[in-house]
Design a protein around this motif. Structure first.
Motif, mmCIF file in Angstrom:
data_model
loop_
_atom_site.group_PDB
_atom_site.id
_atom_site.type_symbol
_atom_site.label_atom_id
_atom_site.label_comp_id
_atom_site.label_asym_id
_atom_site.label_seq_id
_atom_site.Cartn_x
_atom_site.Cartn_y
_atom_site.Cartn_z
ATOM 1 N N GLN A 118 5.090 -29.283 12.283
ATOM 2 C CA GLN A 118 5.170 -28.026 11.544
ATOM 3 C C GLN A 118 6.485 -27.919 10.781
ATOM 4 O OE1 GLN A 118 4.457 -25.017 14.473
ATOM 5 N NE2 GLN A 118 2.244 -25.192 14.285
ATOM 6 N N PHE A 119 7.557 -28.489 11.328
ATOM 7 C CA PHE A 119 8.836 -28.422 10.630
ATOM 8 C C PHE A 119 8.910 -29.413 9.470
ATOM 9 C CE2 PHE A 119 10.555 -26.625 14.694
ATOM 10 C CZ PHE A 119 10.818 -25.378 14.159
ATOM 11 N N HIS A 120 8.291 -30.586 9.619
ATOM 12 C CA HIS A 120 8.378 -31.601 8.576
ATOM 13 C C HIS A 120 7.395 -31.360 7.436
ATOM 14 C CE1 HIS A 120 11.332 -34.039 10.530
ATOM 15 N NE2 HIS A 120 10.608 -34.133 11.623
ATOM 16 N N GLN A 150 -4.337 -32.039 18.651
ATOM 17 C CA GLN A 150 -4.666 -30.767 19.296
ATOM 18 C C GLN A 150 -4.605 -30.923 20.805
ATOM 19 O OE1 GLN A 150 -8.548 -29.609 17.992
ATOM 20 N NE2 GLN A 150 -7.826 -28.824 16.042
ATOM 21 N N MET A 151 -4.369 -29.809 21.483
ATOM 22 C CA MET A 151 -4.440 -29.754 22.935
ATOM 23 C C MET A 151 -5.590 -28.833 23.298
ATOM 24 S SD MET A 151 -0.554 -29.674 24.389
ATOM 25 C CE MET A 151 -0.057 -28.182 23.575
ATOM 26 N N TYR A 152 -6.421 -29.261 24.240
ATOM 27 C CA TYR A 152 -7.548 -28.456 24.682
ATOM 28 C C TYR A 152 -7.169 -27.708 25.963
ATOM 29 C CZ TYR A 152 -10.284 -31.268 21.409
ATOM 30 O OH TYR A 152 -10.771 -31.887 20.282
ATOM 31 N N PRO A 153 -7.822 -26.589 26.247
ATOM 32 C CA PRO A 153 -7.523 -25.835 27.479
ATOM 33 C C PRO A 153 -7.753 -26.630 28.763
ATOM 34 C CG PRO A 153 -8.837 -24.501 25.985
ATOM 35 C CD PRO A 153 -8.769 -25.871 25.396
ATOM 36 N N THR A 154 -8.587 -27.650 28.698
ATOM 37 C CA THR A 154 -8.830 -28.467 29.888
ATOM 38 C C THR A 154 -7.580 -29.231 30.324
ATOM 39 O OG1 THR A 154 -9.739 -30.147 28.413
ATOM 40 C CG2 THR A 154 -11.306 -28.765 29.600
ATOM 41 N N LEU A 155 -6.613 -29.371 29.411
ATOM 42 C CA LEU A 155 -5.356 -30.029 29.764
ATOM 43 C C LEU A 155 -4.592 -29.205 30.808
ATOM 44 C CD1 LEU A 155 -3.714 -32.552 29.136
ATOM 45 C CD2 LEU A 155 -2.635 -31.324 27.270
ATOM 46 N N LEU A 214 3.859 -35.873 30.686
ATOM 47 C CA LEU A 214 4.340 -36.694 29.573
ATOM 48 C C LEU A 214 3.430 -36.534 28.352
ATOM 49 C CD1 LEU A 214 6.576 -38.717 28.873
ATOM 50 C CD2 LEU A 214 5.093 -40.532 29.703
ATOM 51 N N ILE A 215 2.134 -36.458 28.580
ATOM 52 C CA ILE A 215 1.188 -36.237 27.475
ATOM 53 C C ILE A 215 1.440 -34.868 26.843
ATOM 54 C CG2 ILE A 215 -1.240 -35.829 26.928
ATOM 55 C CD1 ILE A 215 -1.923 -37.993 29.016
ATOM 56 N N ILE A 216 1.587 -33.839 27.676
ATOM 57 C CA ILE A 216 1.821 -32.486 27.150
ATOM 58 C C ILE A 216 3.118 -32.434 26.363
ATOM 59 C CG2 ILE A 216 2.394 -30.116 27.837
ATOM 60 C CD1 ILE A 216 0.350 -30.382 30.054
ATOM 61 N N TRP A 217 4.180 -33.003 26.906
ATOM 62 C CA TRP A 217 5.471 -32.985 26.216
ATOM 63 C C TRP A 217 5.364 -33.679 24.861
ATOM 64 C CZ3 TRP A 217 8.887 -37.045 24.951
ATOM 65 C CH2 TRP A 217 10.125 -36.617 24.467
ATOM 66 N N VAL A 261 3.187 -31.463 22.402
ATOM 67 C CA VAL A 261 3.934 -30.281 21.946
ATOM 68 C C VAL A 261 5.021 -30.686 20.957
ATOM 69 C CG1 VAL A 261 5.546 -28.486 22.708
ATOM 70 C CG2 VAL A 261 3.420 -28.844 23.948
ATOM 71 N N ARG A 262 5.710 -31.774 21.262
ATOM 72 C CA ARG A 262 6.764 -32.256 20.362
ATOM 73 C C ARG A 262 6.199 -32.632 19.001
ATOM 74 N NH1 ARG A 262 9.527 -37.913 20.937
ATOM 75 N NH2 ARG A 262 7.434 -38.292 20.269
#
Length: 196
Positions: A150-152, A161-166, A137-140, A143-144
């Protein structure tokens, strides 16, 4: 030779313990704005909401934050934080006095953080899917927000940001489920039997 059930039990218990350590020692998994600045772990998101809602006493928040503060002090070679000064260290002391309305913009991150923290504790005693659902749920949500941001905006925000530890947290959460690990162990064996 150990059976697949014993291997699955061993792998899932190690993965549950690793997931617990990732969560309780507050290894940074992401970066997102929250009530007391930038939150980098599910524990920080959870405790900021617990303090703002005043549903739990302060000592519950301190108990959740203290292992991560100790780990952070050891890594940075600083003196161990005092339990009484813990809220000041995380800038939560002023948060209790604020009358801010609940932050519903990032509801998925909040719900995922709650599930991750509770799932880490429950995963120590019995294998449940709560930690996997929380992490996914955190990743989704991240990412959303990154894609929609980026679109807005012509210039996307760098605050999320997402870290590789995720990714490590997702792998540990998945491997902590004993039934899924047994299926992974059985699938190569079934292929070998069919080929021979």
């Amino acid at each position: 030779m150990a059976s697949s059930k014993e291997w699955a039990n061993f792998i899932s218990s190690i993965a549950s313990f690793m997931y617990f350590l990732l969560i309780i020692f507050q290894i940074p998994l992401f970066r997102v704005p929250c009530r007391f600045g930038m939150c980098k772990t599910p524990v920080e998101v959870t405790t900021s909401q617990l303090m703002a809602s005043e549903l739990f006493p302060t000592y519950v928040v301190k108990v959740l934050l203290y292992p991560g503060a100790v780990a952070n002090a050891i890594i940075k070679r600083r003196t161990l934080p005092r339990y009484s000064k813990l809220l000041k260290l995380y800038n939560i002391s002023a948060l209790r006095k604020s009358t801010a309305v609940s932050d519903l913009q990032r509801l998925e991150i909040l719900a995922g953080s709650y599930l991750s923290v509770v799932g880490a504790f429950i995963g120590l005693s019995r294998r449940a899917r709560m930690s996997l659902f929380g992490t996914m749920l955190i990743i989704w949500s991240l990412v959303r927000e990154i894609v929609l941001g980026q679109f807005h905006n012509m210039f996307p925000t760098k605050s999320i940001q997402m870290y590789p530890t995720l990714i490590l947290a997702v792998v540990c959460a998945f491997l902590s489920i004993k039934k899924d690990v047994r299926k992974l162990i059985h699938s190569p064996r079934a292929r070998r039997v069919k080929l021979s």
